[in-house]
Enzyme design. Structure first.
Site, PDB file in Angstrom:
ATOM      1  N   GLN A  31      38.219  57.572  43.303  1.00 19.67           N
ATOM      2  CA  GLN A  31      39.568  57.011  43.214  1.00 19.67           C
ATOM      3  C   GLN A  31      40.417  57.755  42.181  1.00 19.67           C
ATOM      4  O   GLN A  31      39.900  58.529  41.383  1.00 19.67           O
ATOM      5  CB  GLN A  31      39.464  55.528  42.830  1.00 19.67           C
ATOM      6  N   HIS A  62      39.921  38.460  31.846  1.00 19.09           N
ATOM      7  CA  HIS A  62      38.498  38.589  31.519  1.00 19.09           C
ATOM      8  C   HIS A  62      37.898  37.267  31.054  1.00 19.09           C
ATOM      9  O   HIS A  62      36.778  36.925  31.417  1.00 19.09           O
ATOM     10  CB  HIS A  62      38.291  39.708  30.480  1.00 19.09           C
ATOM     11  N   ASP A  86      36.318  48.960  32.734  1.00 20.90           N
ATOM     12  CA  ASP A  86      37.083  49.001  31.480  1.00 20.90           C
ATOM     13  C   ASP A  86      36.329  48.332  30.328  1.00 20.90           C
ATOM     14  O   ASP A  86      36.691  48.512  29.159  1.00 20.90           O
ATOM     15  CB  ASP A  86      38.461  48.346  31.657  1.00 20.90           C
ATOM     16  N   ASP A 137      25.860  52.246  42.890  1.00 21.08           N
ATOM     17  CA  ASP A 137      26.613  51.462  43.873  1.00 21.08           C
ATOM     18  C   ASP A 137      26.135  50.003  43.809  1.00 21.08           C
ATOM     19  O   ASP A 137      24.969  49.707  44.099  1.00 21.08           O
ATOM     20  CB  ASP A 137      26.336  52.084  45.259  1.00 21.08           C
ATOM     21  N   ASP A 156      33.612  42.065  39.183  1.00 19.91           N
ATOM     22  CA  ASP A 156      34.910  42.453  38.619  1.00 19.91           C
ATOM     23  C   ASP A 156      35.402  43.685  39.366  1.00 19.91           C
ATOM     24  O   ASP A 156      35.343  44.807  38.837  1.00 19.91           O
ATOM     25  CB  ASP A 156      34.752  42.731  37.121  1.00 19.91           C
ATOM     26  N   ASP A 159      41.190  45.424  44.328  1.00 18.34           N
ATOM     27  CA  ASP A 159      41.665  44.695  45.504  1.00 18.34           C
ATOM     28  C   ASP A 159      40.847  45.112  46.739  1.00 18.34           C
ATOM     29  O   ASP A 159      40.224  46.170  46.738  1.00 18.34           O
ATOM     30  CB  ASP A 159      43.146  45.044  45.764  1.00 18.34           C
ATOM     31  N   PRO A 163      38.023  51.717  48.461  1.00 10.62           N
ATOM     32  CA  PRO A 163      36.623  51.553  48.054  1.00 10.62           C
ATOM     33  C   PRO A 163      36.272  50.115  47.643  1.00 10.62           C
ATOM     34  O   PRO A 163      35.120  49.708  47.706  1.00 10.62           O
ATOM     35  CB  PRO A 163      36.456  52.491  46.845  1.00 10.62           C
TER      36      PRO A 163
END
Ligand code: SPD
Length: 277
Positions: A31, A62, A86, A137, A156, A159, A163
Site C-alpha cells: 500500500q 485506540h 502505528d 499475514d 485493527d 477500511d 488489501p
C-alpha cells in the site's frame, strides 16, 4: 500556497486537512504509506489515501477498540492484535497489568518502521518485553496457527477496500474464533453506520453467524468519514456491559476518553441501528 490532503470517499465526499509538512511518503509491497504534519490534528498517518490515525484524536479510537474487550473478557492475559501498525492499539493493551503476552501480527513492516520514526507518541510501547511483533499475514495466521488460544483478539484494520477487504471476510472471522479461548472476546473496528452502512451491518450479520453475543458500540473519531465510528464486540461467553470493575478502575486512571460511564453508554443503540439489526 497552502497544501491540503483530502480523503475522498464514495466519490462525493471529501475530508481535508491542511498540511504543513510531509514527513514520509513511500510505497510498500502492499500500500501507499504517508505521514504528514497538519495544523489541526498534529501528525497524521494515511494509507492508500485514507486517514488511519492522528496524534490529536487517536486516543478515541485506540481506547475504544481495546478497553471494552480487555475489561469484559473473563481473563485478559494472552492478547492477539491483528494489524495496528502505528502501535496505538498495542500501547493501550499493554497498559493492562493483566496482559502477560501480546502478539501483534502486521503484514506491512514498512508501516511499523515509518510510524516508529515519525509517530513515536502513538507507538510508545514498542519496547515492552511482553510484546512480540510478527510481520506476517493475519489471515493466514488465524487460519493455520498452532499457537495456544487467546483471551482477547483485536482487529485493527483499514477500511474494507483493497488489501483491507479480507479483514471483513467471514472466513477471517472464523479463523479468529478458532484462535479465541471459549471464554474469549473479539473486538474490531466496524466502520460508520452512517456512511458505510453496508460494511457495518454486514459485519454484524457475519459475526452473528459465529458468536453467541455480538454487540456494536459507538464513539467519535473526527478524522474518519462522518466522525461517528463503530467497533463491534463478540463473544460466546462474556457480557459486554459486565466489565471487571478493578480492571476498569486501573485503566481509567490513565485514559483520556474511556471510563465506566463511556463503556456502558457506548453500547446504547441508536433507533435506526436497532431497527435494522
Ligand atoms: N476509515 C479508516 C479506518 C481505519 C481504522 N484503523 C485505523 C488504524 C489505527 N490504529
Amino acid at each position: 500556497m497552502s497544501l491540503w490532503y483530502d480523503e475522498t470517499f464514495r466519490d462525493n465526499t471529501r475530508l481535508g486537512l491542511r498540511v504543513t509538512r510531509t514527513l514520509y511518503s513511500g510505497k510498500s509491497d502492499y500500500q501507499k504509506v504517508e505521514i504528514f504534519e497538519t495544523e489541526a490534528f498534529g501528525r497524521v498517518l494515511a494509507i492508500d489515501g485514507v486517514f488511519m490515525t492522528s496524534e490529536r484524536d487517536e486516543f478515541l479510537y485506540h481506547e475504544m477498540l481495546v478497553h471494552p474487550a480487555m475489561t469484559t473478557a473473563k481473563q485478559a492475559k494472552r492478547v492477539l492484535v491483528i494489524g495496528g501498525g502505528d502501535g496505538g492499539t498495542v500501547r493501550e493493551v499493554l497498559r493492562h497489568k493483566s496482559a502477560d503476552s501480546v502478539l501483534m501480527i502486521e503484514i506491512d513492516q514498512q508501516v511499523v518502521e515509518a510510524c516508529k520514526e515519525h509517530l513515536p507518541t502513538i507507538g510508545s510501547a514498542w519496547t515492552d518485553p511482553r510484546l512480540e511483533v510478527r510481520f506476517a499475514d493475519g489471515i493466514d495466521y488465524v487460519k493455520t496457527s498452532n499457537d495456544p488460544p487467546f483471551d482477547v483478539i483485536l482487529i485493527d484494520g483499514t477500511d474494507p477496500i483493497g488489501p483491507g477487504e479480507v479483514l471483513f471476510d467471514i472466513d477471517f472471522y472464523r479463523g479468529c474464533k478458532r484462535m479465541l479461548a471459549p471464554h474469549g472476546v473479539l473486538a474490531l473496528q466496524s466502520e460508520t453506520p452512517l456512511l458505510f452502512e453496508e460494511a457495518f451491518f454486514e459485519t454484524q450479520r457475519k459475526l452473528k453467524t459465529l458468536f453467541e453475543h455480538v454487540h456494536p458500540y459507538f464513539g467519535p473519531v473526527p478524522i474518519y468519514a462522518s466522525g461517528y465510528w463503530s467497533w463491534t464486540w463478540a463473544s460466546d461467553a462474556a457480557n459486554p456491559i459486565d466489565a471487571d470493575a478493578s480492571r476498569v478502575e486501573q485503566i481509567s486512571a490513565g485514559t483520556r476518553y474511556y471510563n465506566s460511564d463511556i463503556h456502558r453508554s457506548a453500547f446504547a443503540l441508536p433507533n435506526y441501528v436497532r431497527e435494522k439489526l
